[in-house]
Motif scaffolding. Structure first.
Motif, mmCIF file in Angstrom:
data_model
loop_
_atom_site.group_PDB
_atom_site.id
_atom_site.type_symbol
_atom_site.label_atom_id
_atom_site.label_comp_id
_atom_site.label_asym_id
_atom_site.label_seq_id
_atom_site.Cartn_x
_atom_site.Cartn_y
_atom_site.Cartn_z
ATOM 1 N N ARG A 1 0.827 -1.216 0.000
ATOM 2 C CA ARG A 1 0.000 0.000 0.000
ATOM 3 C C ARG A 1 0.856 1.258 0.000
ATOM 4 O O ARG A 1 0.474 2.274 -0.563
ATOM 5 C CB ARG A 1 -0.886 0.011 1.239
ATOM 6 N N ARG A 2 1.999 1.175 0.638
ATOM 7 C CA ARG A 2 2.872 2.364 0.672
ATOM 8 C C ARG A 2 3.492 2.645 -0.667
ATOM 9 O O ARG A 2 3.677 3.791 -1.051
ATOM 10 C CB ARG A 2 4.007 2.136 1.676
ATOM 11 N N GLY B 1 -2.506 2.206 -4.708
ATOM 12 C CA GLY B 1 -3.181 3.365 -4.131
ATOM 13 C C GLY B 1 -4.688 3.149 -4.112
ATOM 14 O O GLY B 1 -5.216 2.360 -4.892
ATOM 15 N N LEU C 1 0.292 15.917 4.699
ATOM 16 C CA LEU C 1 -0.365 14.679 4.278
ATOM 17 C C LEU C 1 0.127 14.222 2.903
ATOM 18 O O LEU C 1 0.469 13.047 2.705
ATOM 19 C CB LEU C 1 -1.873 14.924 4.246
ATOM 20 N N VAL C 2 0.163 15.158 1.968
ATOM 21 C CA VAL C 2 0.575 14.806 0.603
ATOM 22 C C VAL C 2 2.084 14.540 0.565
ATOM 23 O O VAL C 2 2.549 13.626 -0.121
ATOM 24 C CB VAL C 2 0.152 15.906 -0.401
ATOM 25 N N GLN D 1 3.892 13.375 3.005
ATOM 26 C CA GLN D 1 4.068 12.075 3.658
ATOM 27 C C GLN D 1 3.887 10.921 2.673
ATOM 28 O O GLN D 1 4.636 9.950 2.667
ATOM 29 C CB GLN D 1 3.032 11.970 4.792
ATOM 30 N N SER D 2 2.891 11.088 1.833
ATOM 31 C CA SER D 2 2.570 10.089 0.840
ATOM 32 C C SER D 2 3.787 9.805 -0.062
ATOM 33 O O SER D 2 4.044 8.674 -0.452
ATOM 34 C CB SER D 2 1.389 10.640 0.049
ATOM 35 N N GLU E 1 6.847 8.150 1.873
ATOM 36 C CA GLU E 1 6.638 6.700 1.994
ATOM 37 C C GLU E 1 7.192 5.940 0.798
ATOM 38 O O GLU E 1 7.519 4.771 0.896
ATOM 39 C CB GLU E 1 5.128 6.384 2.081
ATOM 40 N N ASN F 1 -7.786 14.128 -1.044
ATOM 41 C CA ASN F 1 -7.702 12.659 -1.036
ATOM 42 C C ASN F 1 -7.154 12.138 -2.362
ATOM 43 O O ASN F 1 -6.301 11.251 -2.397
ATOM 44 C CB ASN F 1 -9.123 12.119 -0.810
ATOM 45 N N ARG G 1 -3.467 13.120 -2.755
ATOM 46 C CA ARG G 1 -2.604 12.274 -1.933
ATOM 47 C C ARG G 1 -2.335 10.918 -2.610
ATOM 48 O O ARG G 1 -1.242 10.387 -2.532
ATOM 49 C CB ARG G 1 -3.268 12.049 -0.577
ATOM 50 N N ALA G 2 -3.351 10.373 -3.247
ATOM 51 C CA ALA G 2 -3.187 9.054 -3.872
ATOM 52 C C ALA G 2 -2.494 9.140 -5.227
ATOM 53 O O ALA G 2 -1.649 8.311 -5.553
ATOM 54 C CB ALA G 2 -4.540 8.376 -4.028
ATOM 55 N N LYS H 1 1.608 9.824 -5.925
ATOM 56 C CA LYS H 1 2.560 8.708 -5.867
ATOM 57 C C LYS H 1 2.748 8.030 -7.219
ATOM 58 O O LYS H 1 3.658 7.238 -7.366
ATOM 59 C CB LYS H 1 2.020 7.618 -4.941
#
Ligand SMILES: Nc1ncnc2c1ncn2[C@@H]1O[C@H](COP(=O)(O)OP(=O)(O)O)[C@@H](O)[C@H]1O
Ligand SMILES: [Mg+2]
Length: 230
Positions: free
Chosen positions: A88-89, A93, A110-111, A113-114, A117, A159, A162-163, A166
């Motif tokens: 998941r990291r 996503g 938050l973003v 951090q994504s 990871e 949301n 953030r996904a 990546k």
């Protein structure tokens, strides 16, 4: 890339002494770089399929074979929690209809951090996070705010930011555009289009599949329990 093989899932509602079948015998597959849309009426089990792929729900039967970059082909239903969290990291996503976030984390954190990871260096992660927030029109005045104060549309856009930031190998989208205005929907479409061009494999539940025309190349219909080329 992903092959869902005959999965079923029932829920027991103990206080009603009732068993509810969410999905029964669902099989579907997506090739690398493909985009599969899932359609069907409310309550037909669409979200249950995505949650099973993401490992949130454990189907009672079947297998979910995923070609992982790190581990080769794995059955998501059999891997350890540790491996699932790593997948998941770094590879898979998921965008739900709702934003669940850590308390006391700002939207920019938050973003960022994504991306951290994924192993991005701090400086680059910060730059990319800012670009993503700009793309989704999250005003700079909100970057240092906590998302629990955001409007529904802002939360949803965050949301998605953030996904998608990546550029995961596999991205699962659960009605990500349902409550967005037209301009925001276009931004989501644009981001999905870019991800697809860069090789991300996608599975999405869309209310309005027409909106994904030209991007979506297969559709799984819950009513017919069959996958078709569109
Ligand atoms: N955690 C759960 N507990 C009990 N029932 C659930 C749960 N998740 C889903 N269901 C049930 O499974 C069925 C399918 O739900 P869902 O996958 O959310 O459908 P859809 O996304 O197509 O609207 C529904 O009847 C729903 O109530
Ligand atoms: Mg749903």
């Amino acid at each position: 890339m992903l092959s869902v093989q005959n999965i079923s899932k029932s829920f027991t509602i103990h206080h009603l002494k009732q068993t509810r079948t969410a999905i029964g015998g669902v099989s579907l597959h997506v090739d690398k770089g493909g985009f599969l849309g899932i359609v069907g009426k409310s309550g037909s089990g669409k979200s249950t399929i995505l949650k099973s792929i993401y490992g949130t729900y454990k189907p009672d039967a079947g297998a979910i074979m995923y070609d992982s970059q790190e581990h080769g082909t794995v059955n998501i239903l059999d891997i350890s929690d540790y491996d699932l969290i790593r997948l998941r990291r770094t590879e898979i996503g998921y965008v739900s209809q709702f934003l669940k976030v850590m308390p006391r984390t700002t939207s920019l954190e938050l973003v960022t951090q994504s991306l951290l990871e994924m192993g991005e260096p701090q400086e680059i992660a910060l730059d990319k996070a800012k670009d993503a927030l700009r793309h989704y029109d999250i005003p700079e005045s909100l970057w240092n705010n906590y998302p629990n104060t955001f409007s529904g549309g802002e939360k949803l856009r965050l949301n998605i930011a953030r996904a998608t930031v990546k550029a995961p190998r596999l991205l699962l989208l659960d009605e990500p555009t349902a409550s967005l205005d037209y301009d925001s929907k276009l931004k989501v479409r644009e981001a999905i289009s870019k991800l697809k061009a860069n090789g991300t494999t996608l599975i999405g539940i869309f209310h309005d599949l027409d909106f994904m025309e030209g991007l979506c190349d297969h559709v799984y219909d819950m009513n017919e329990k069959a996958q078709q080329v569109i």
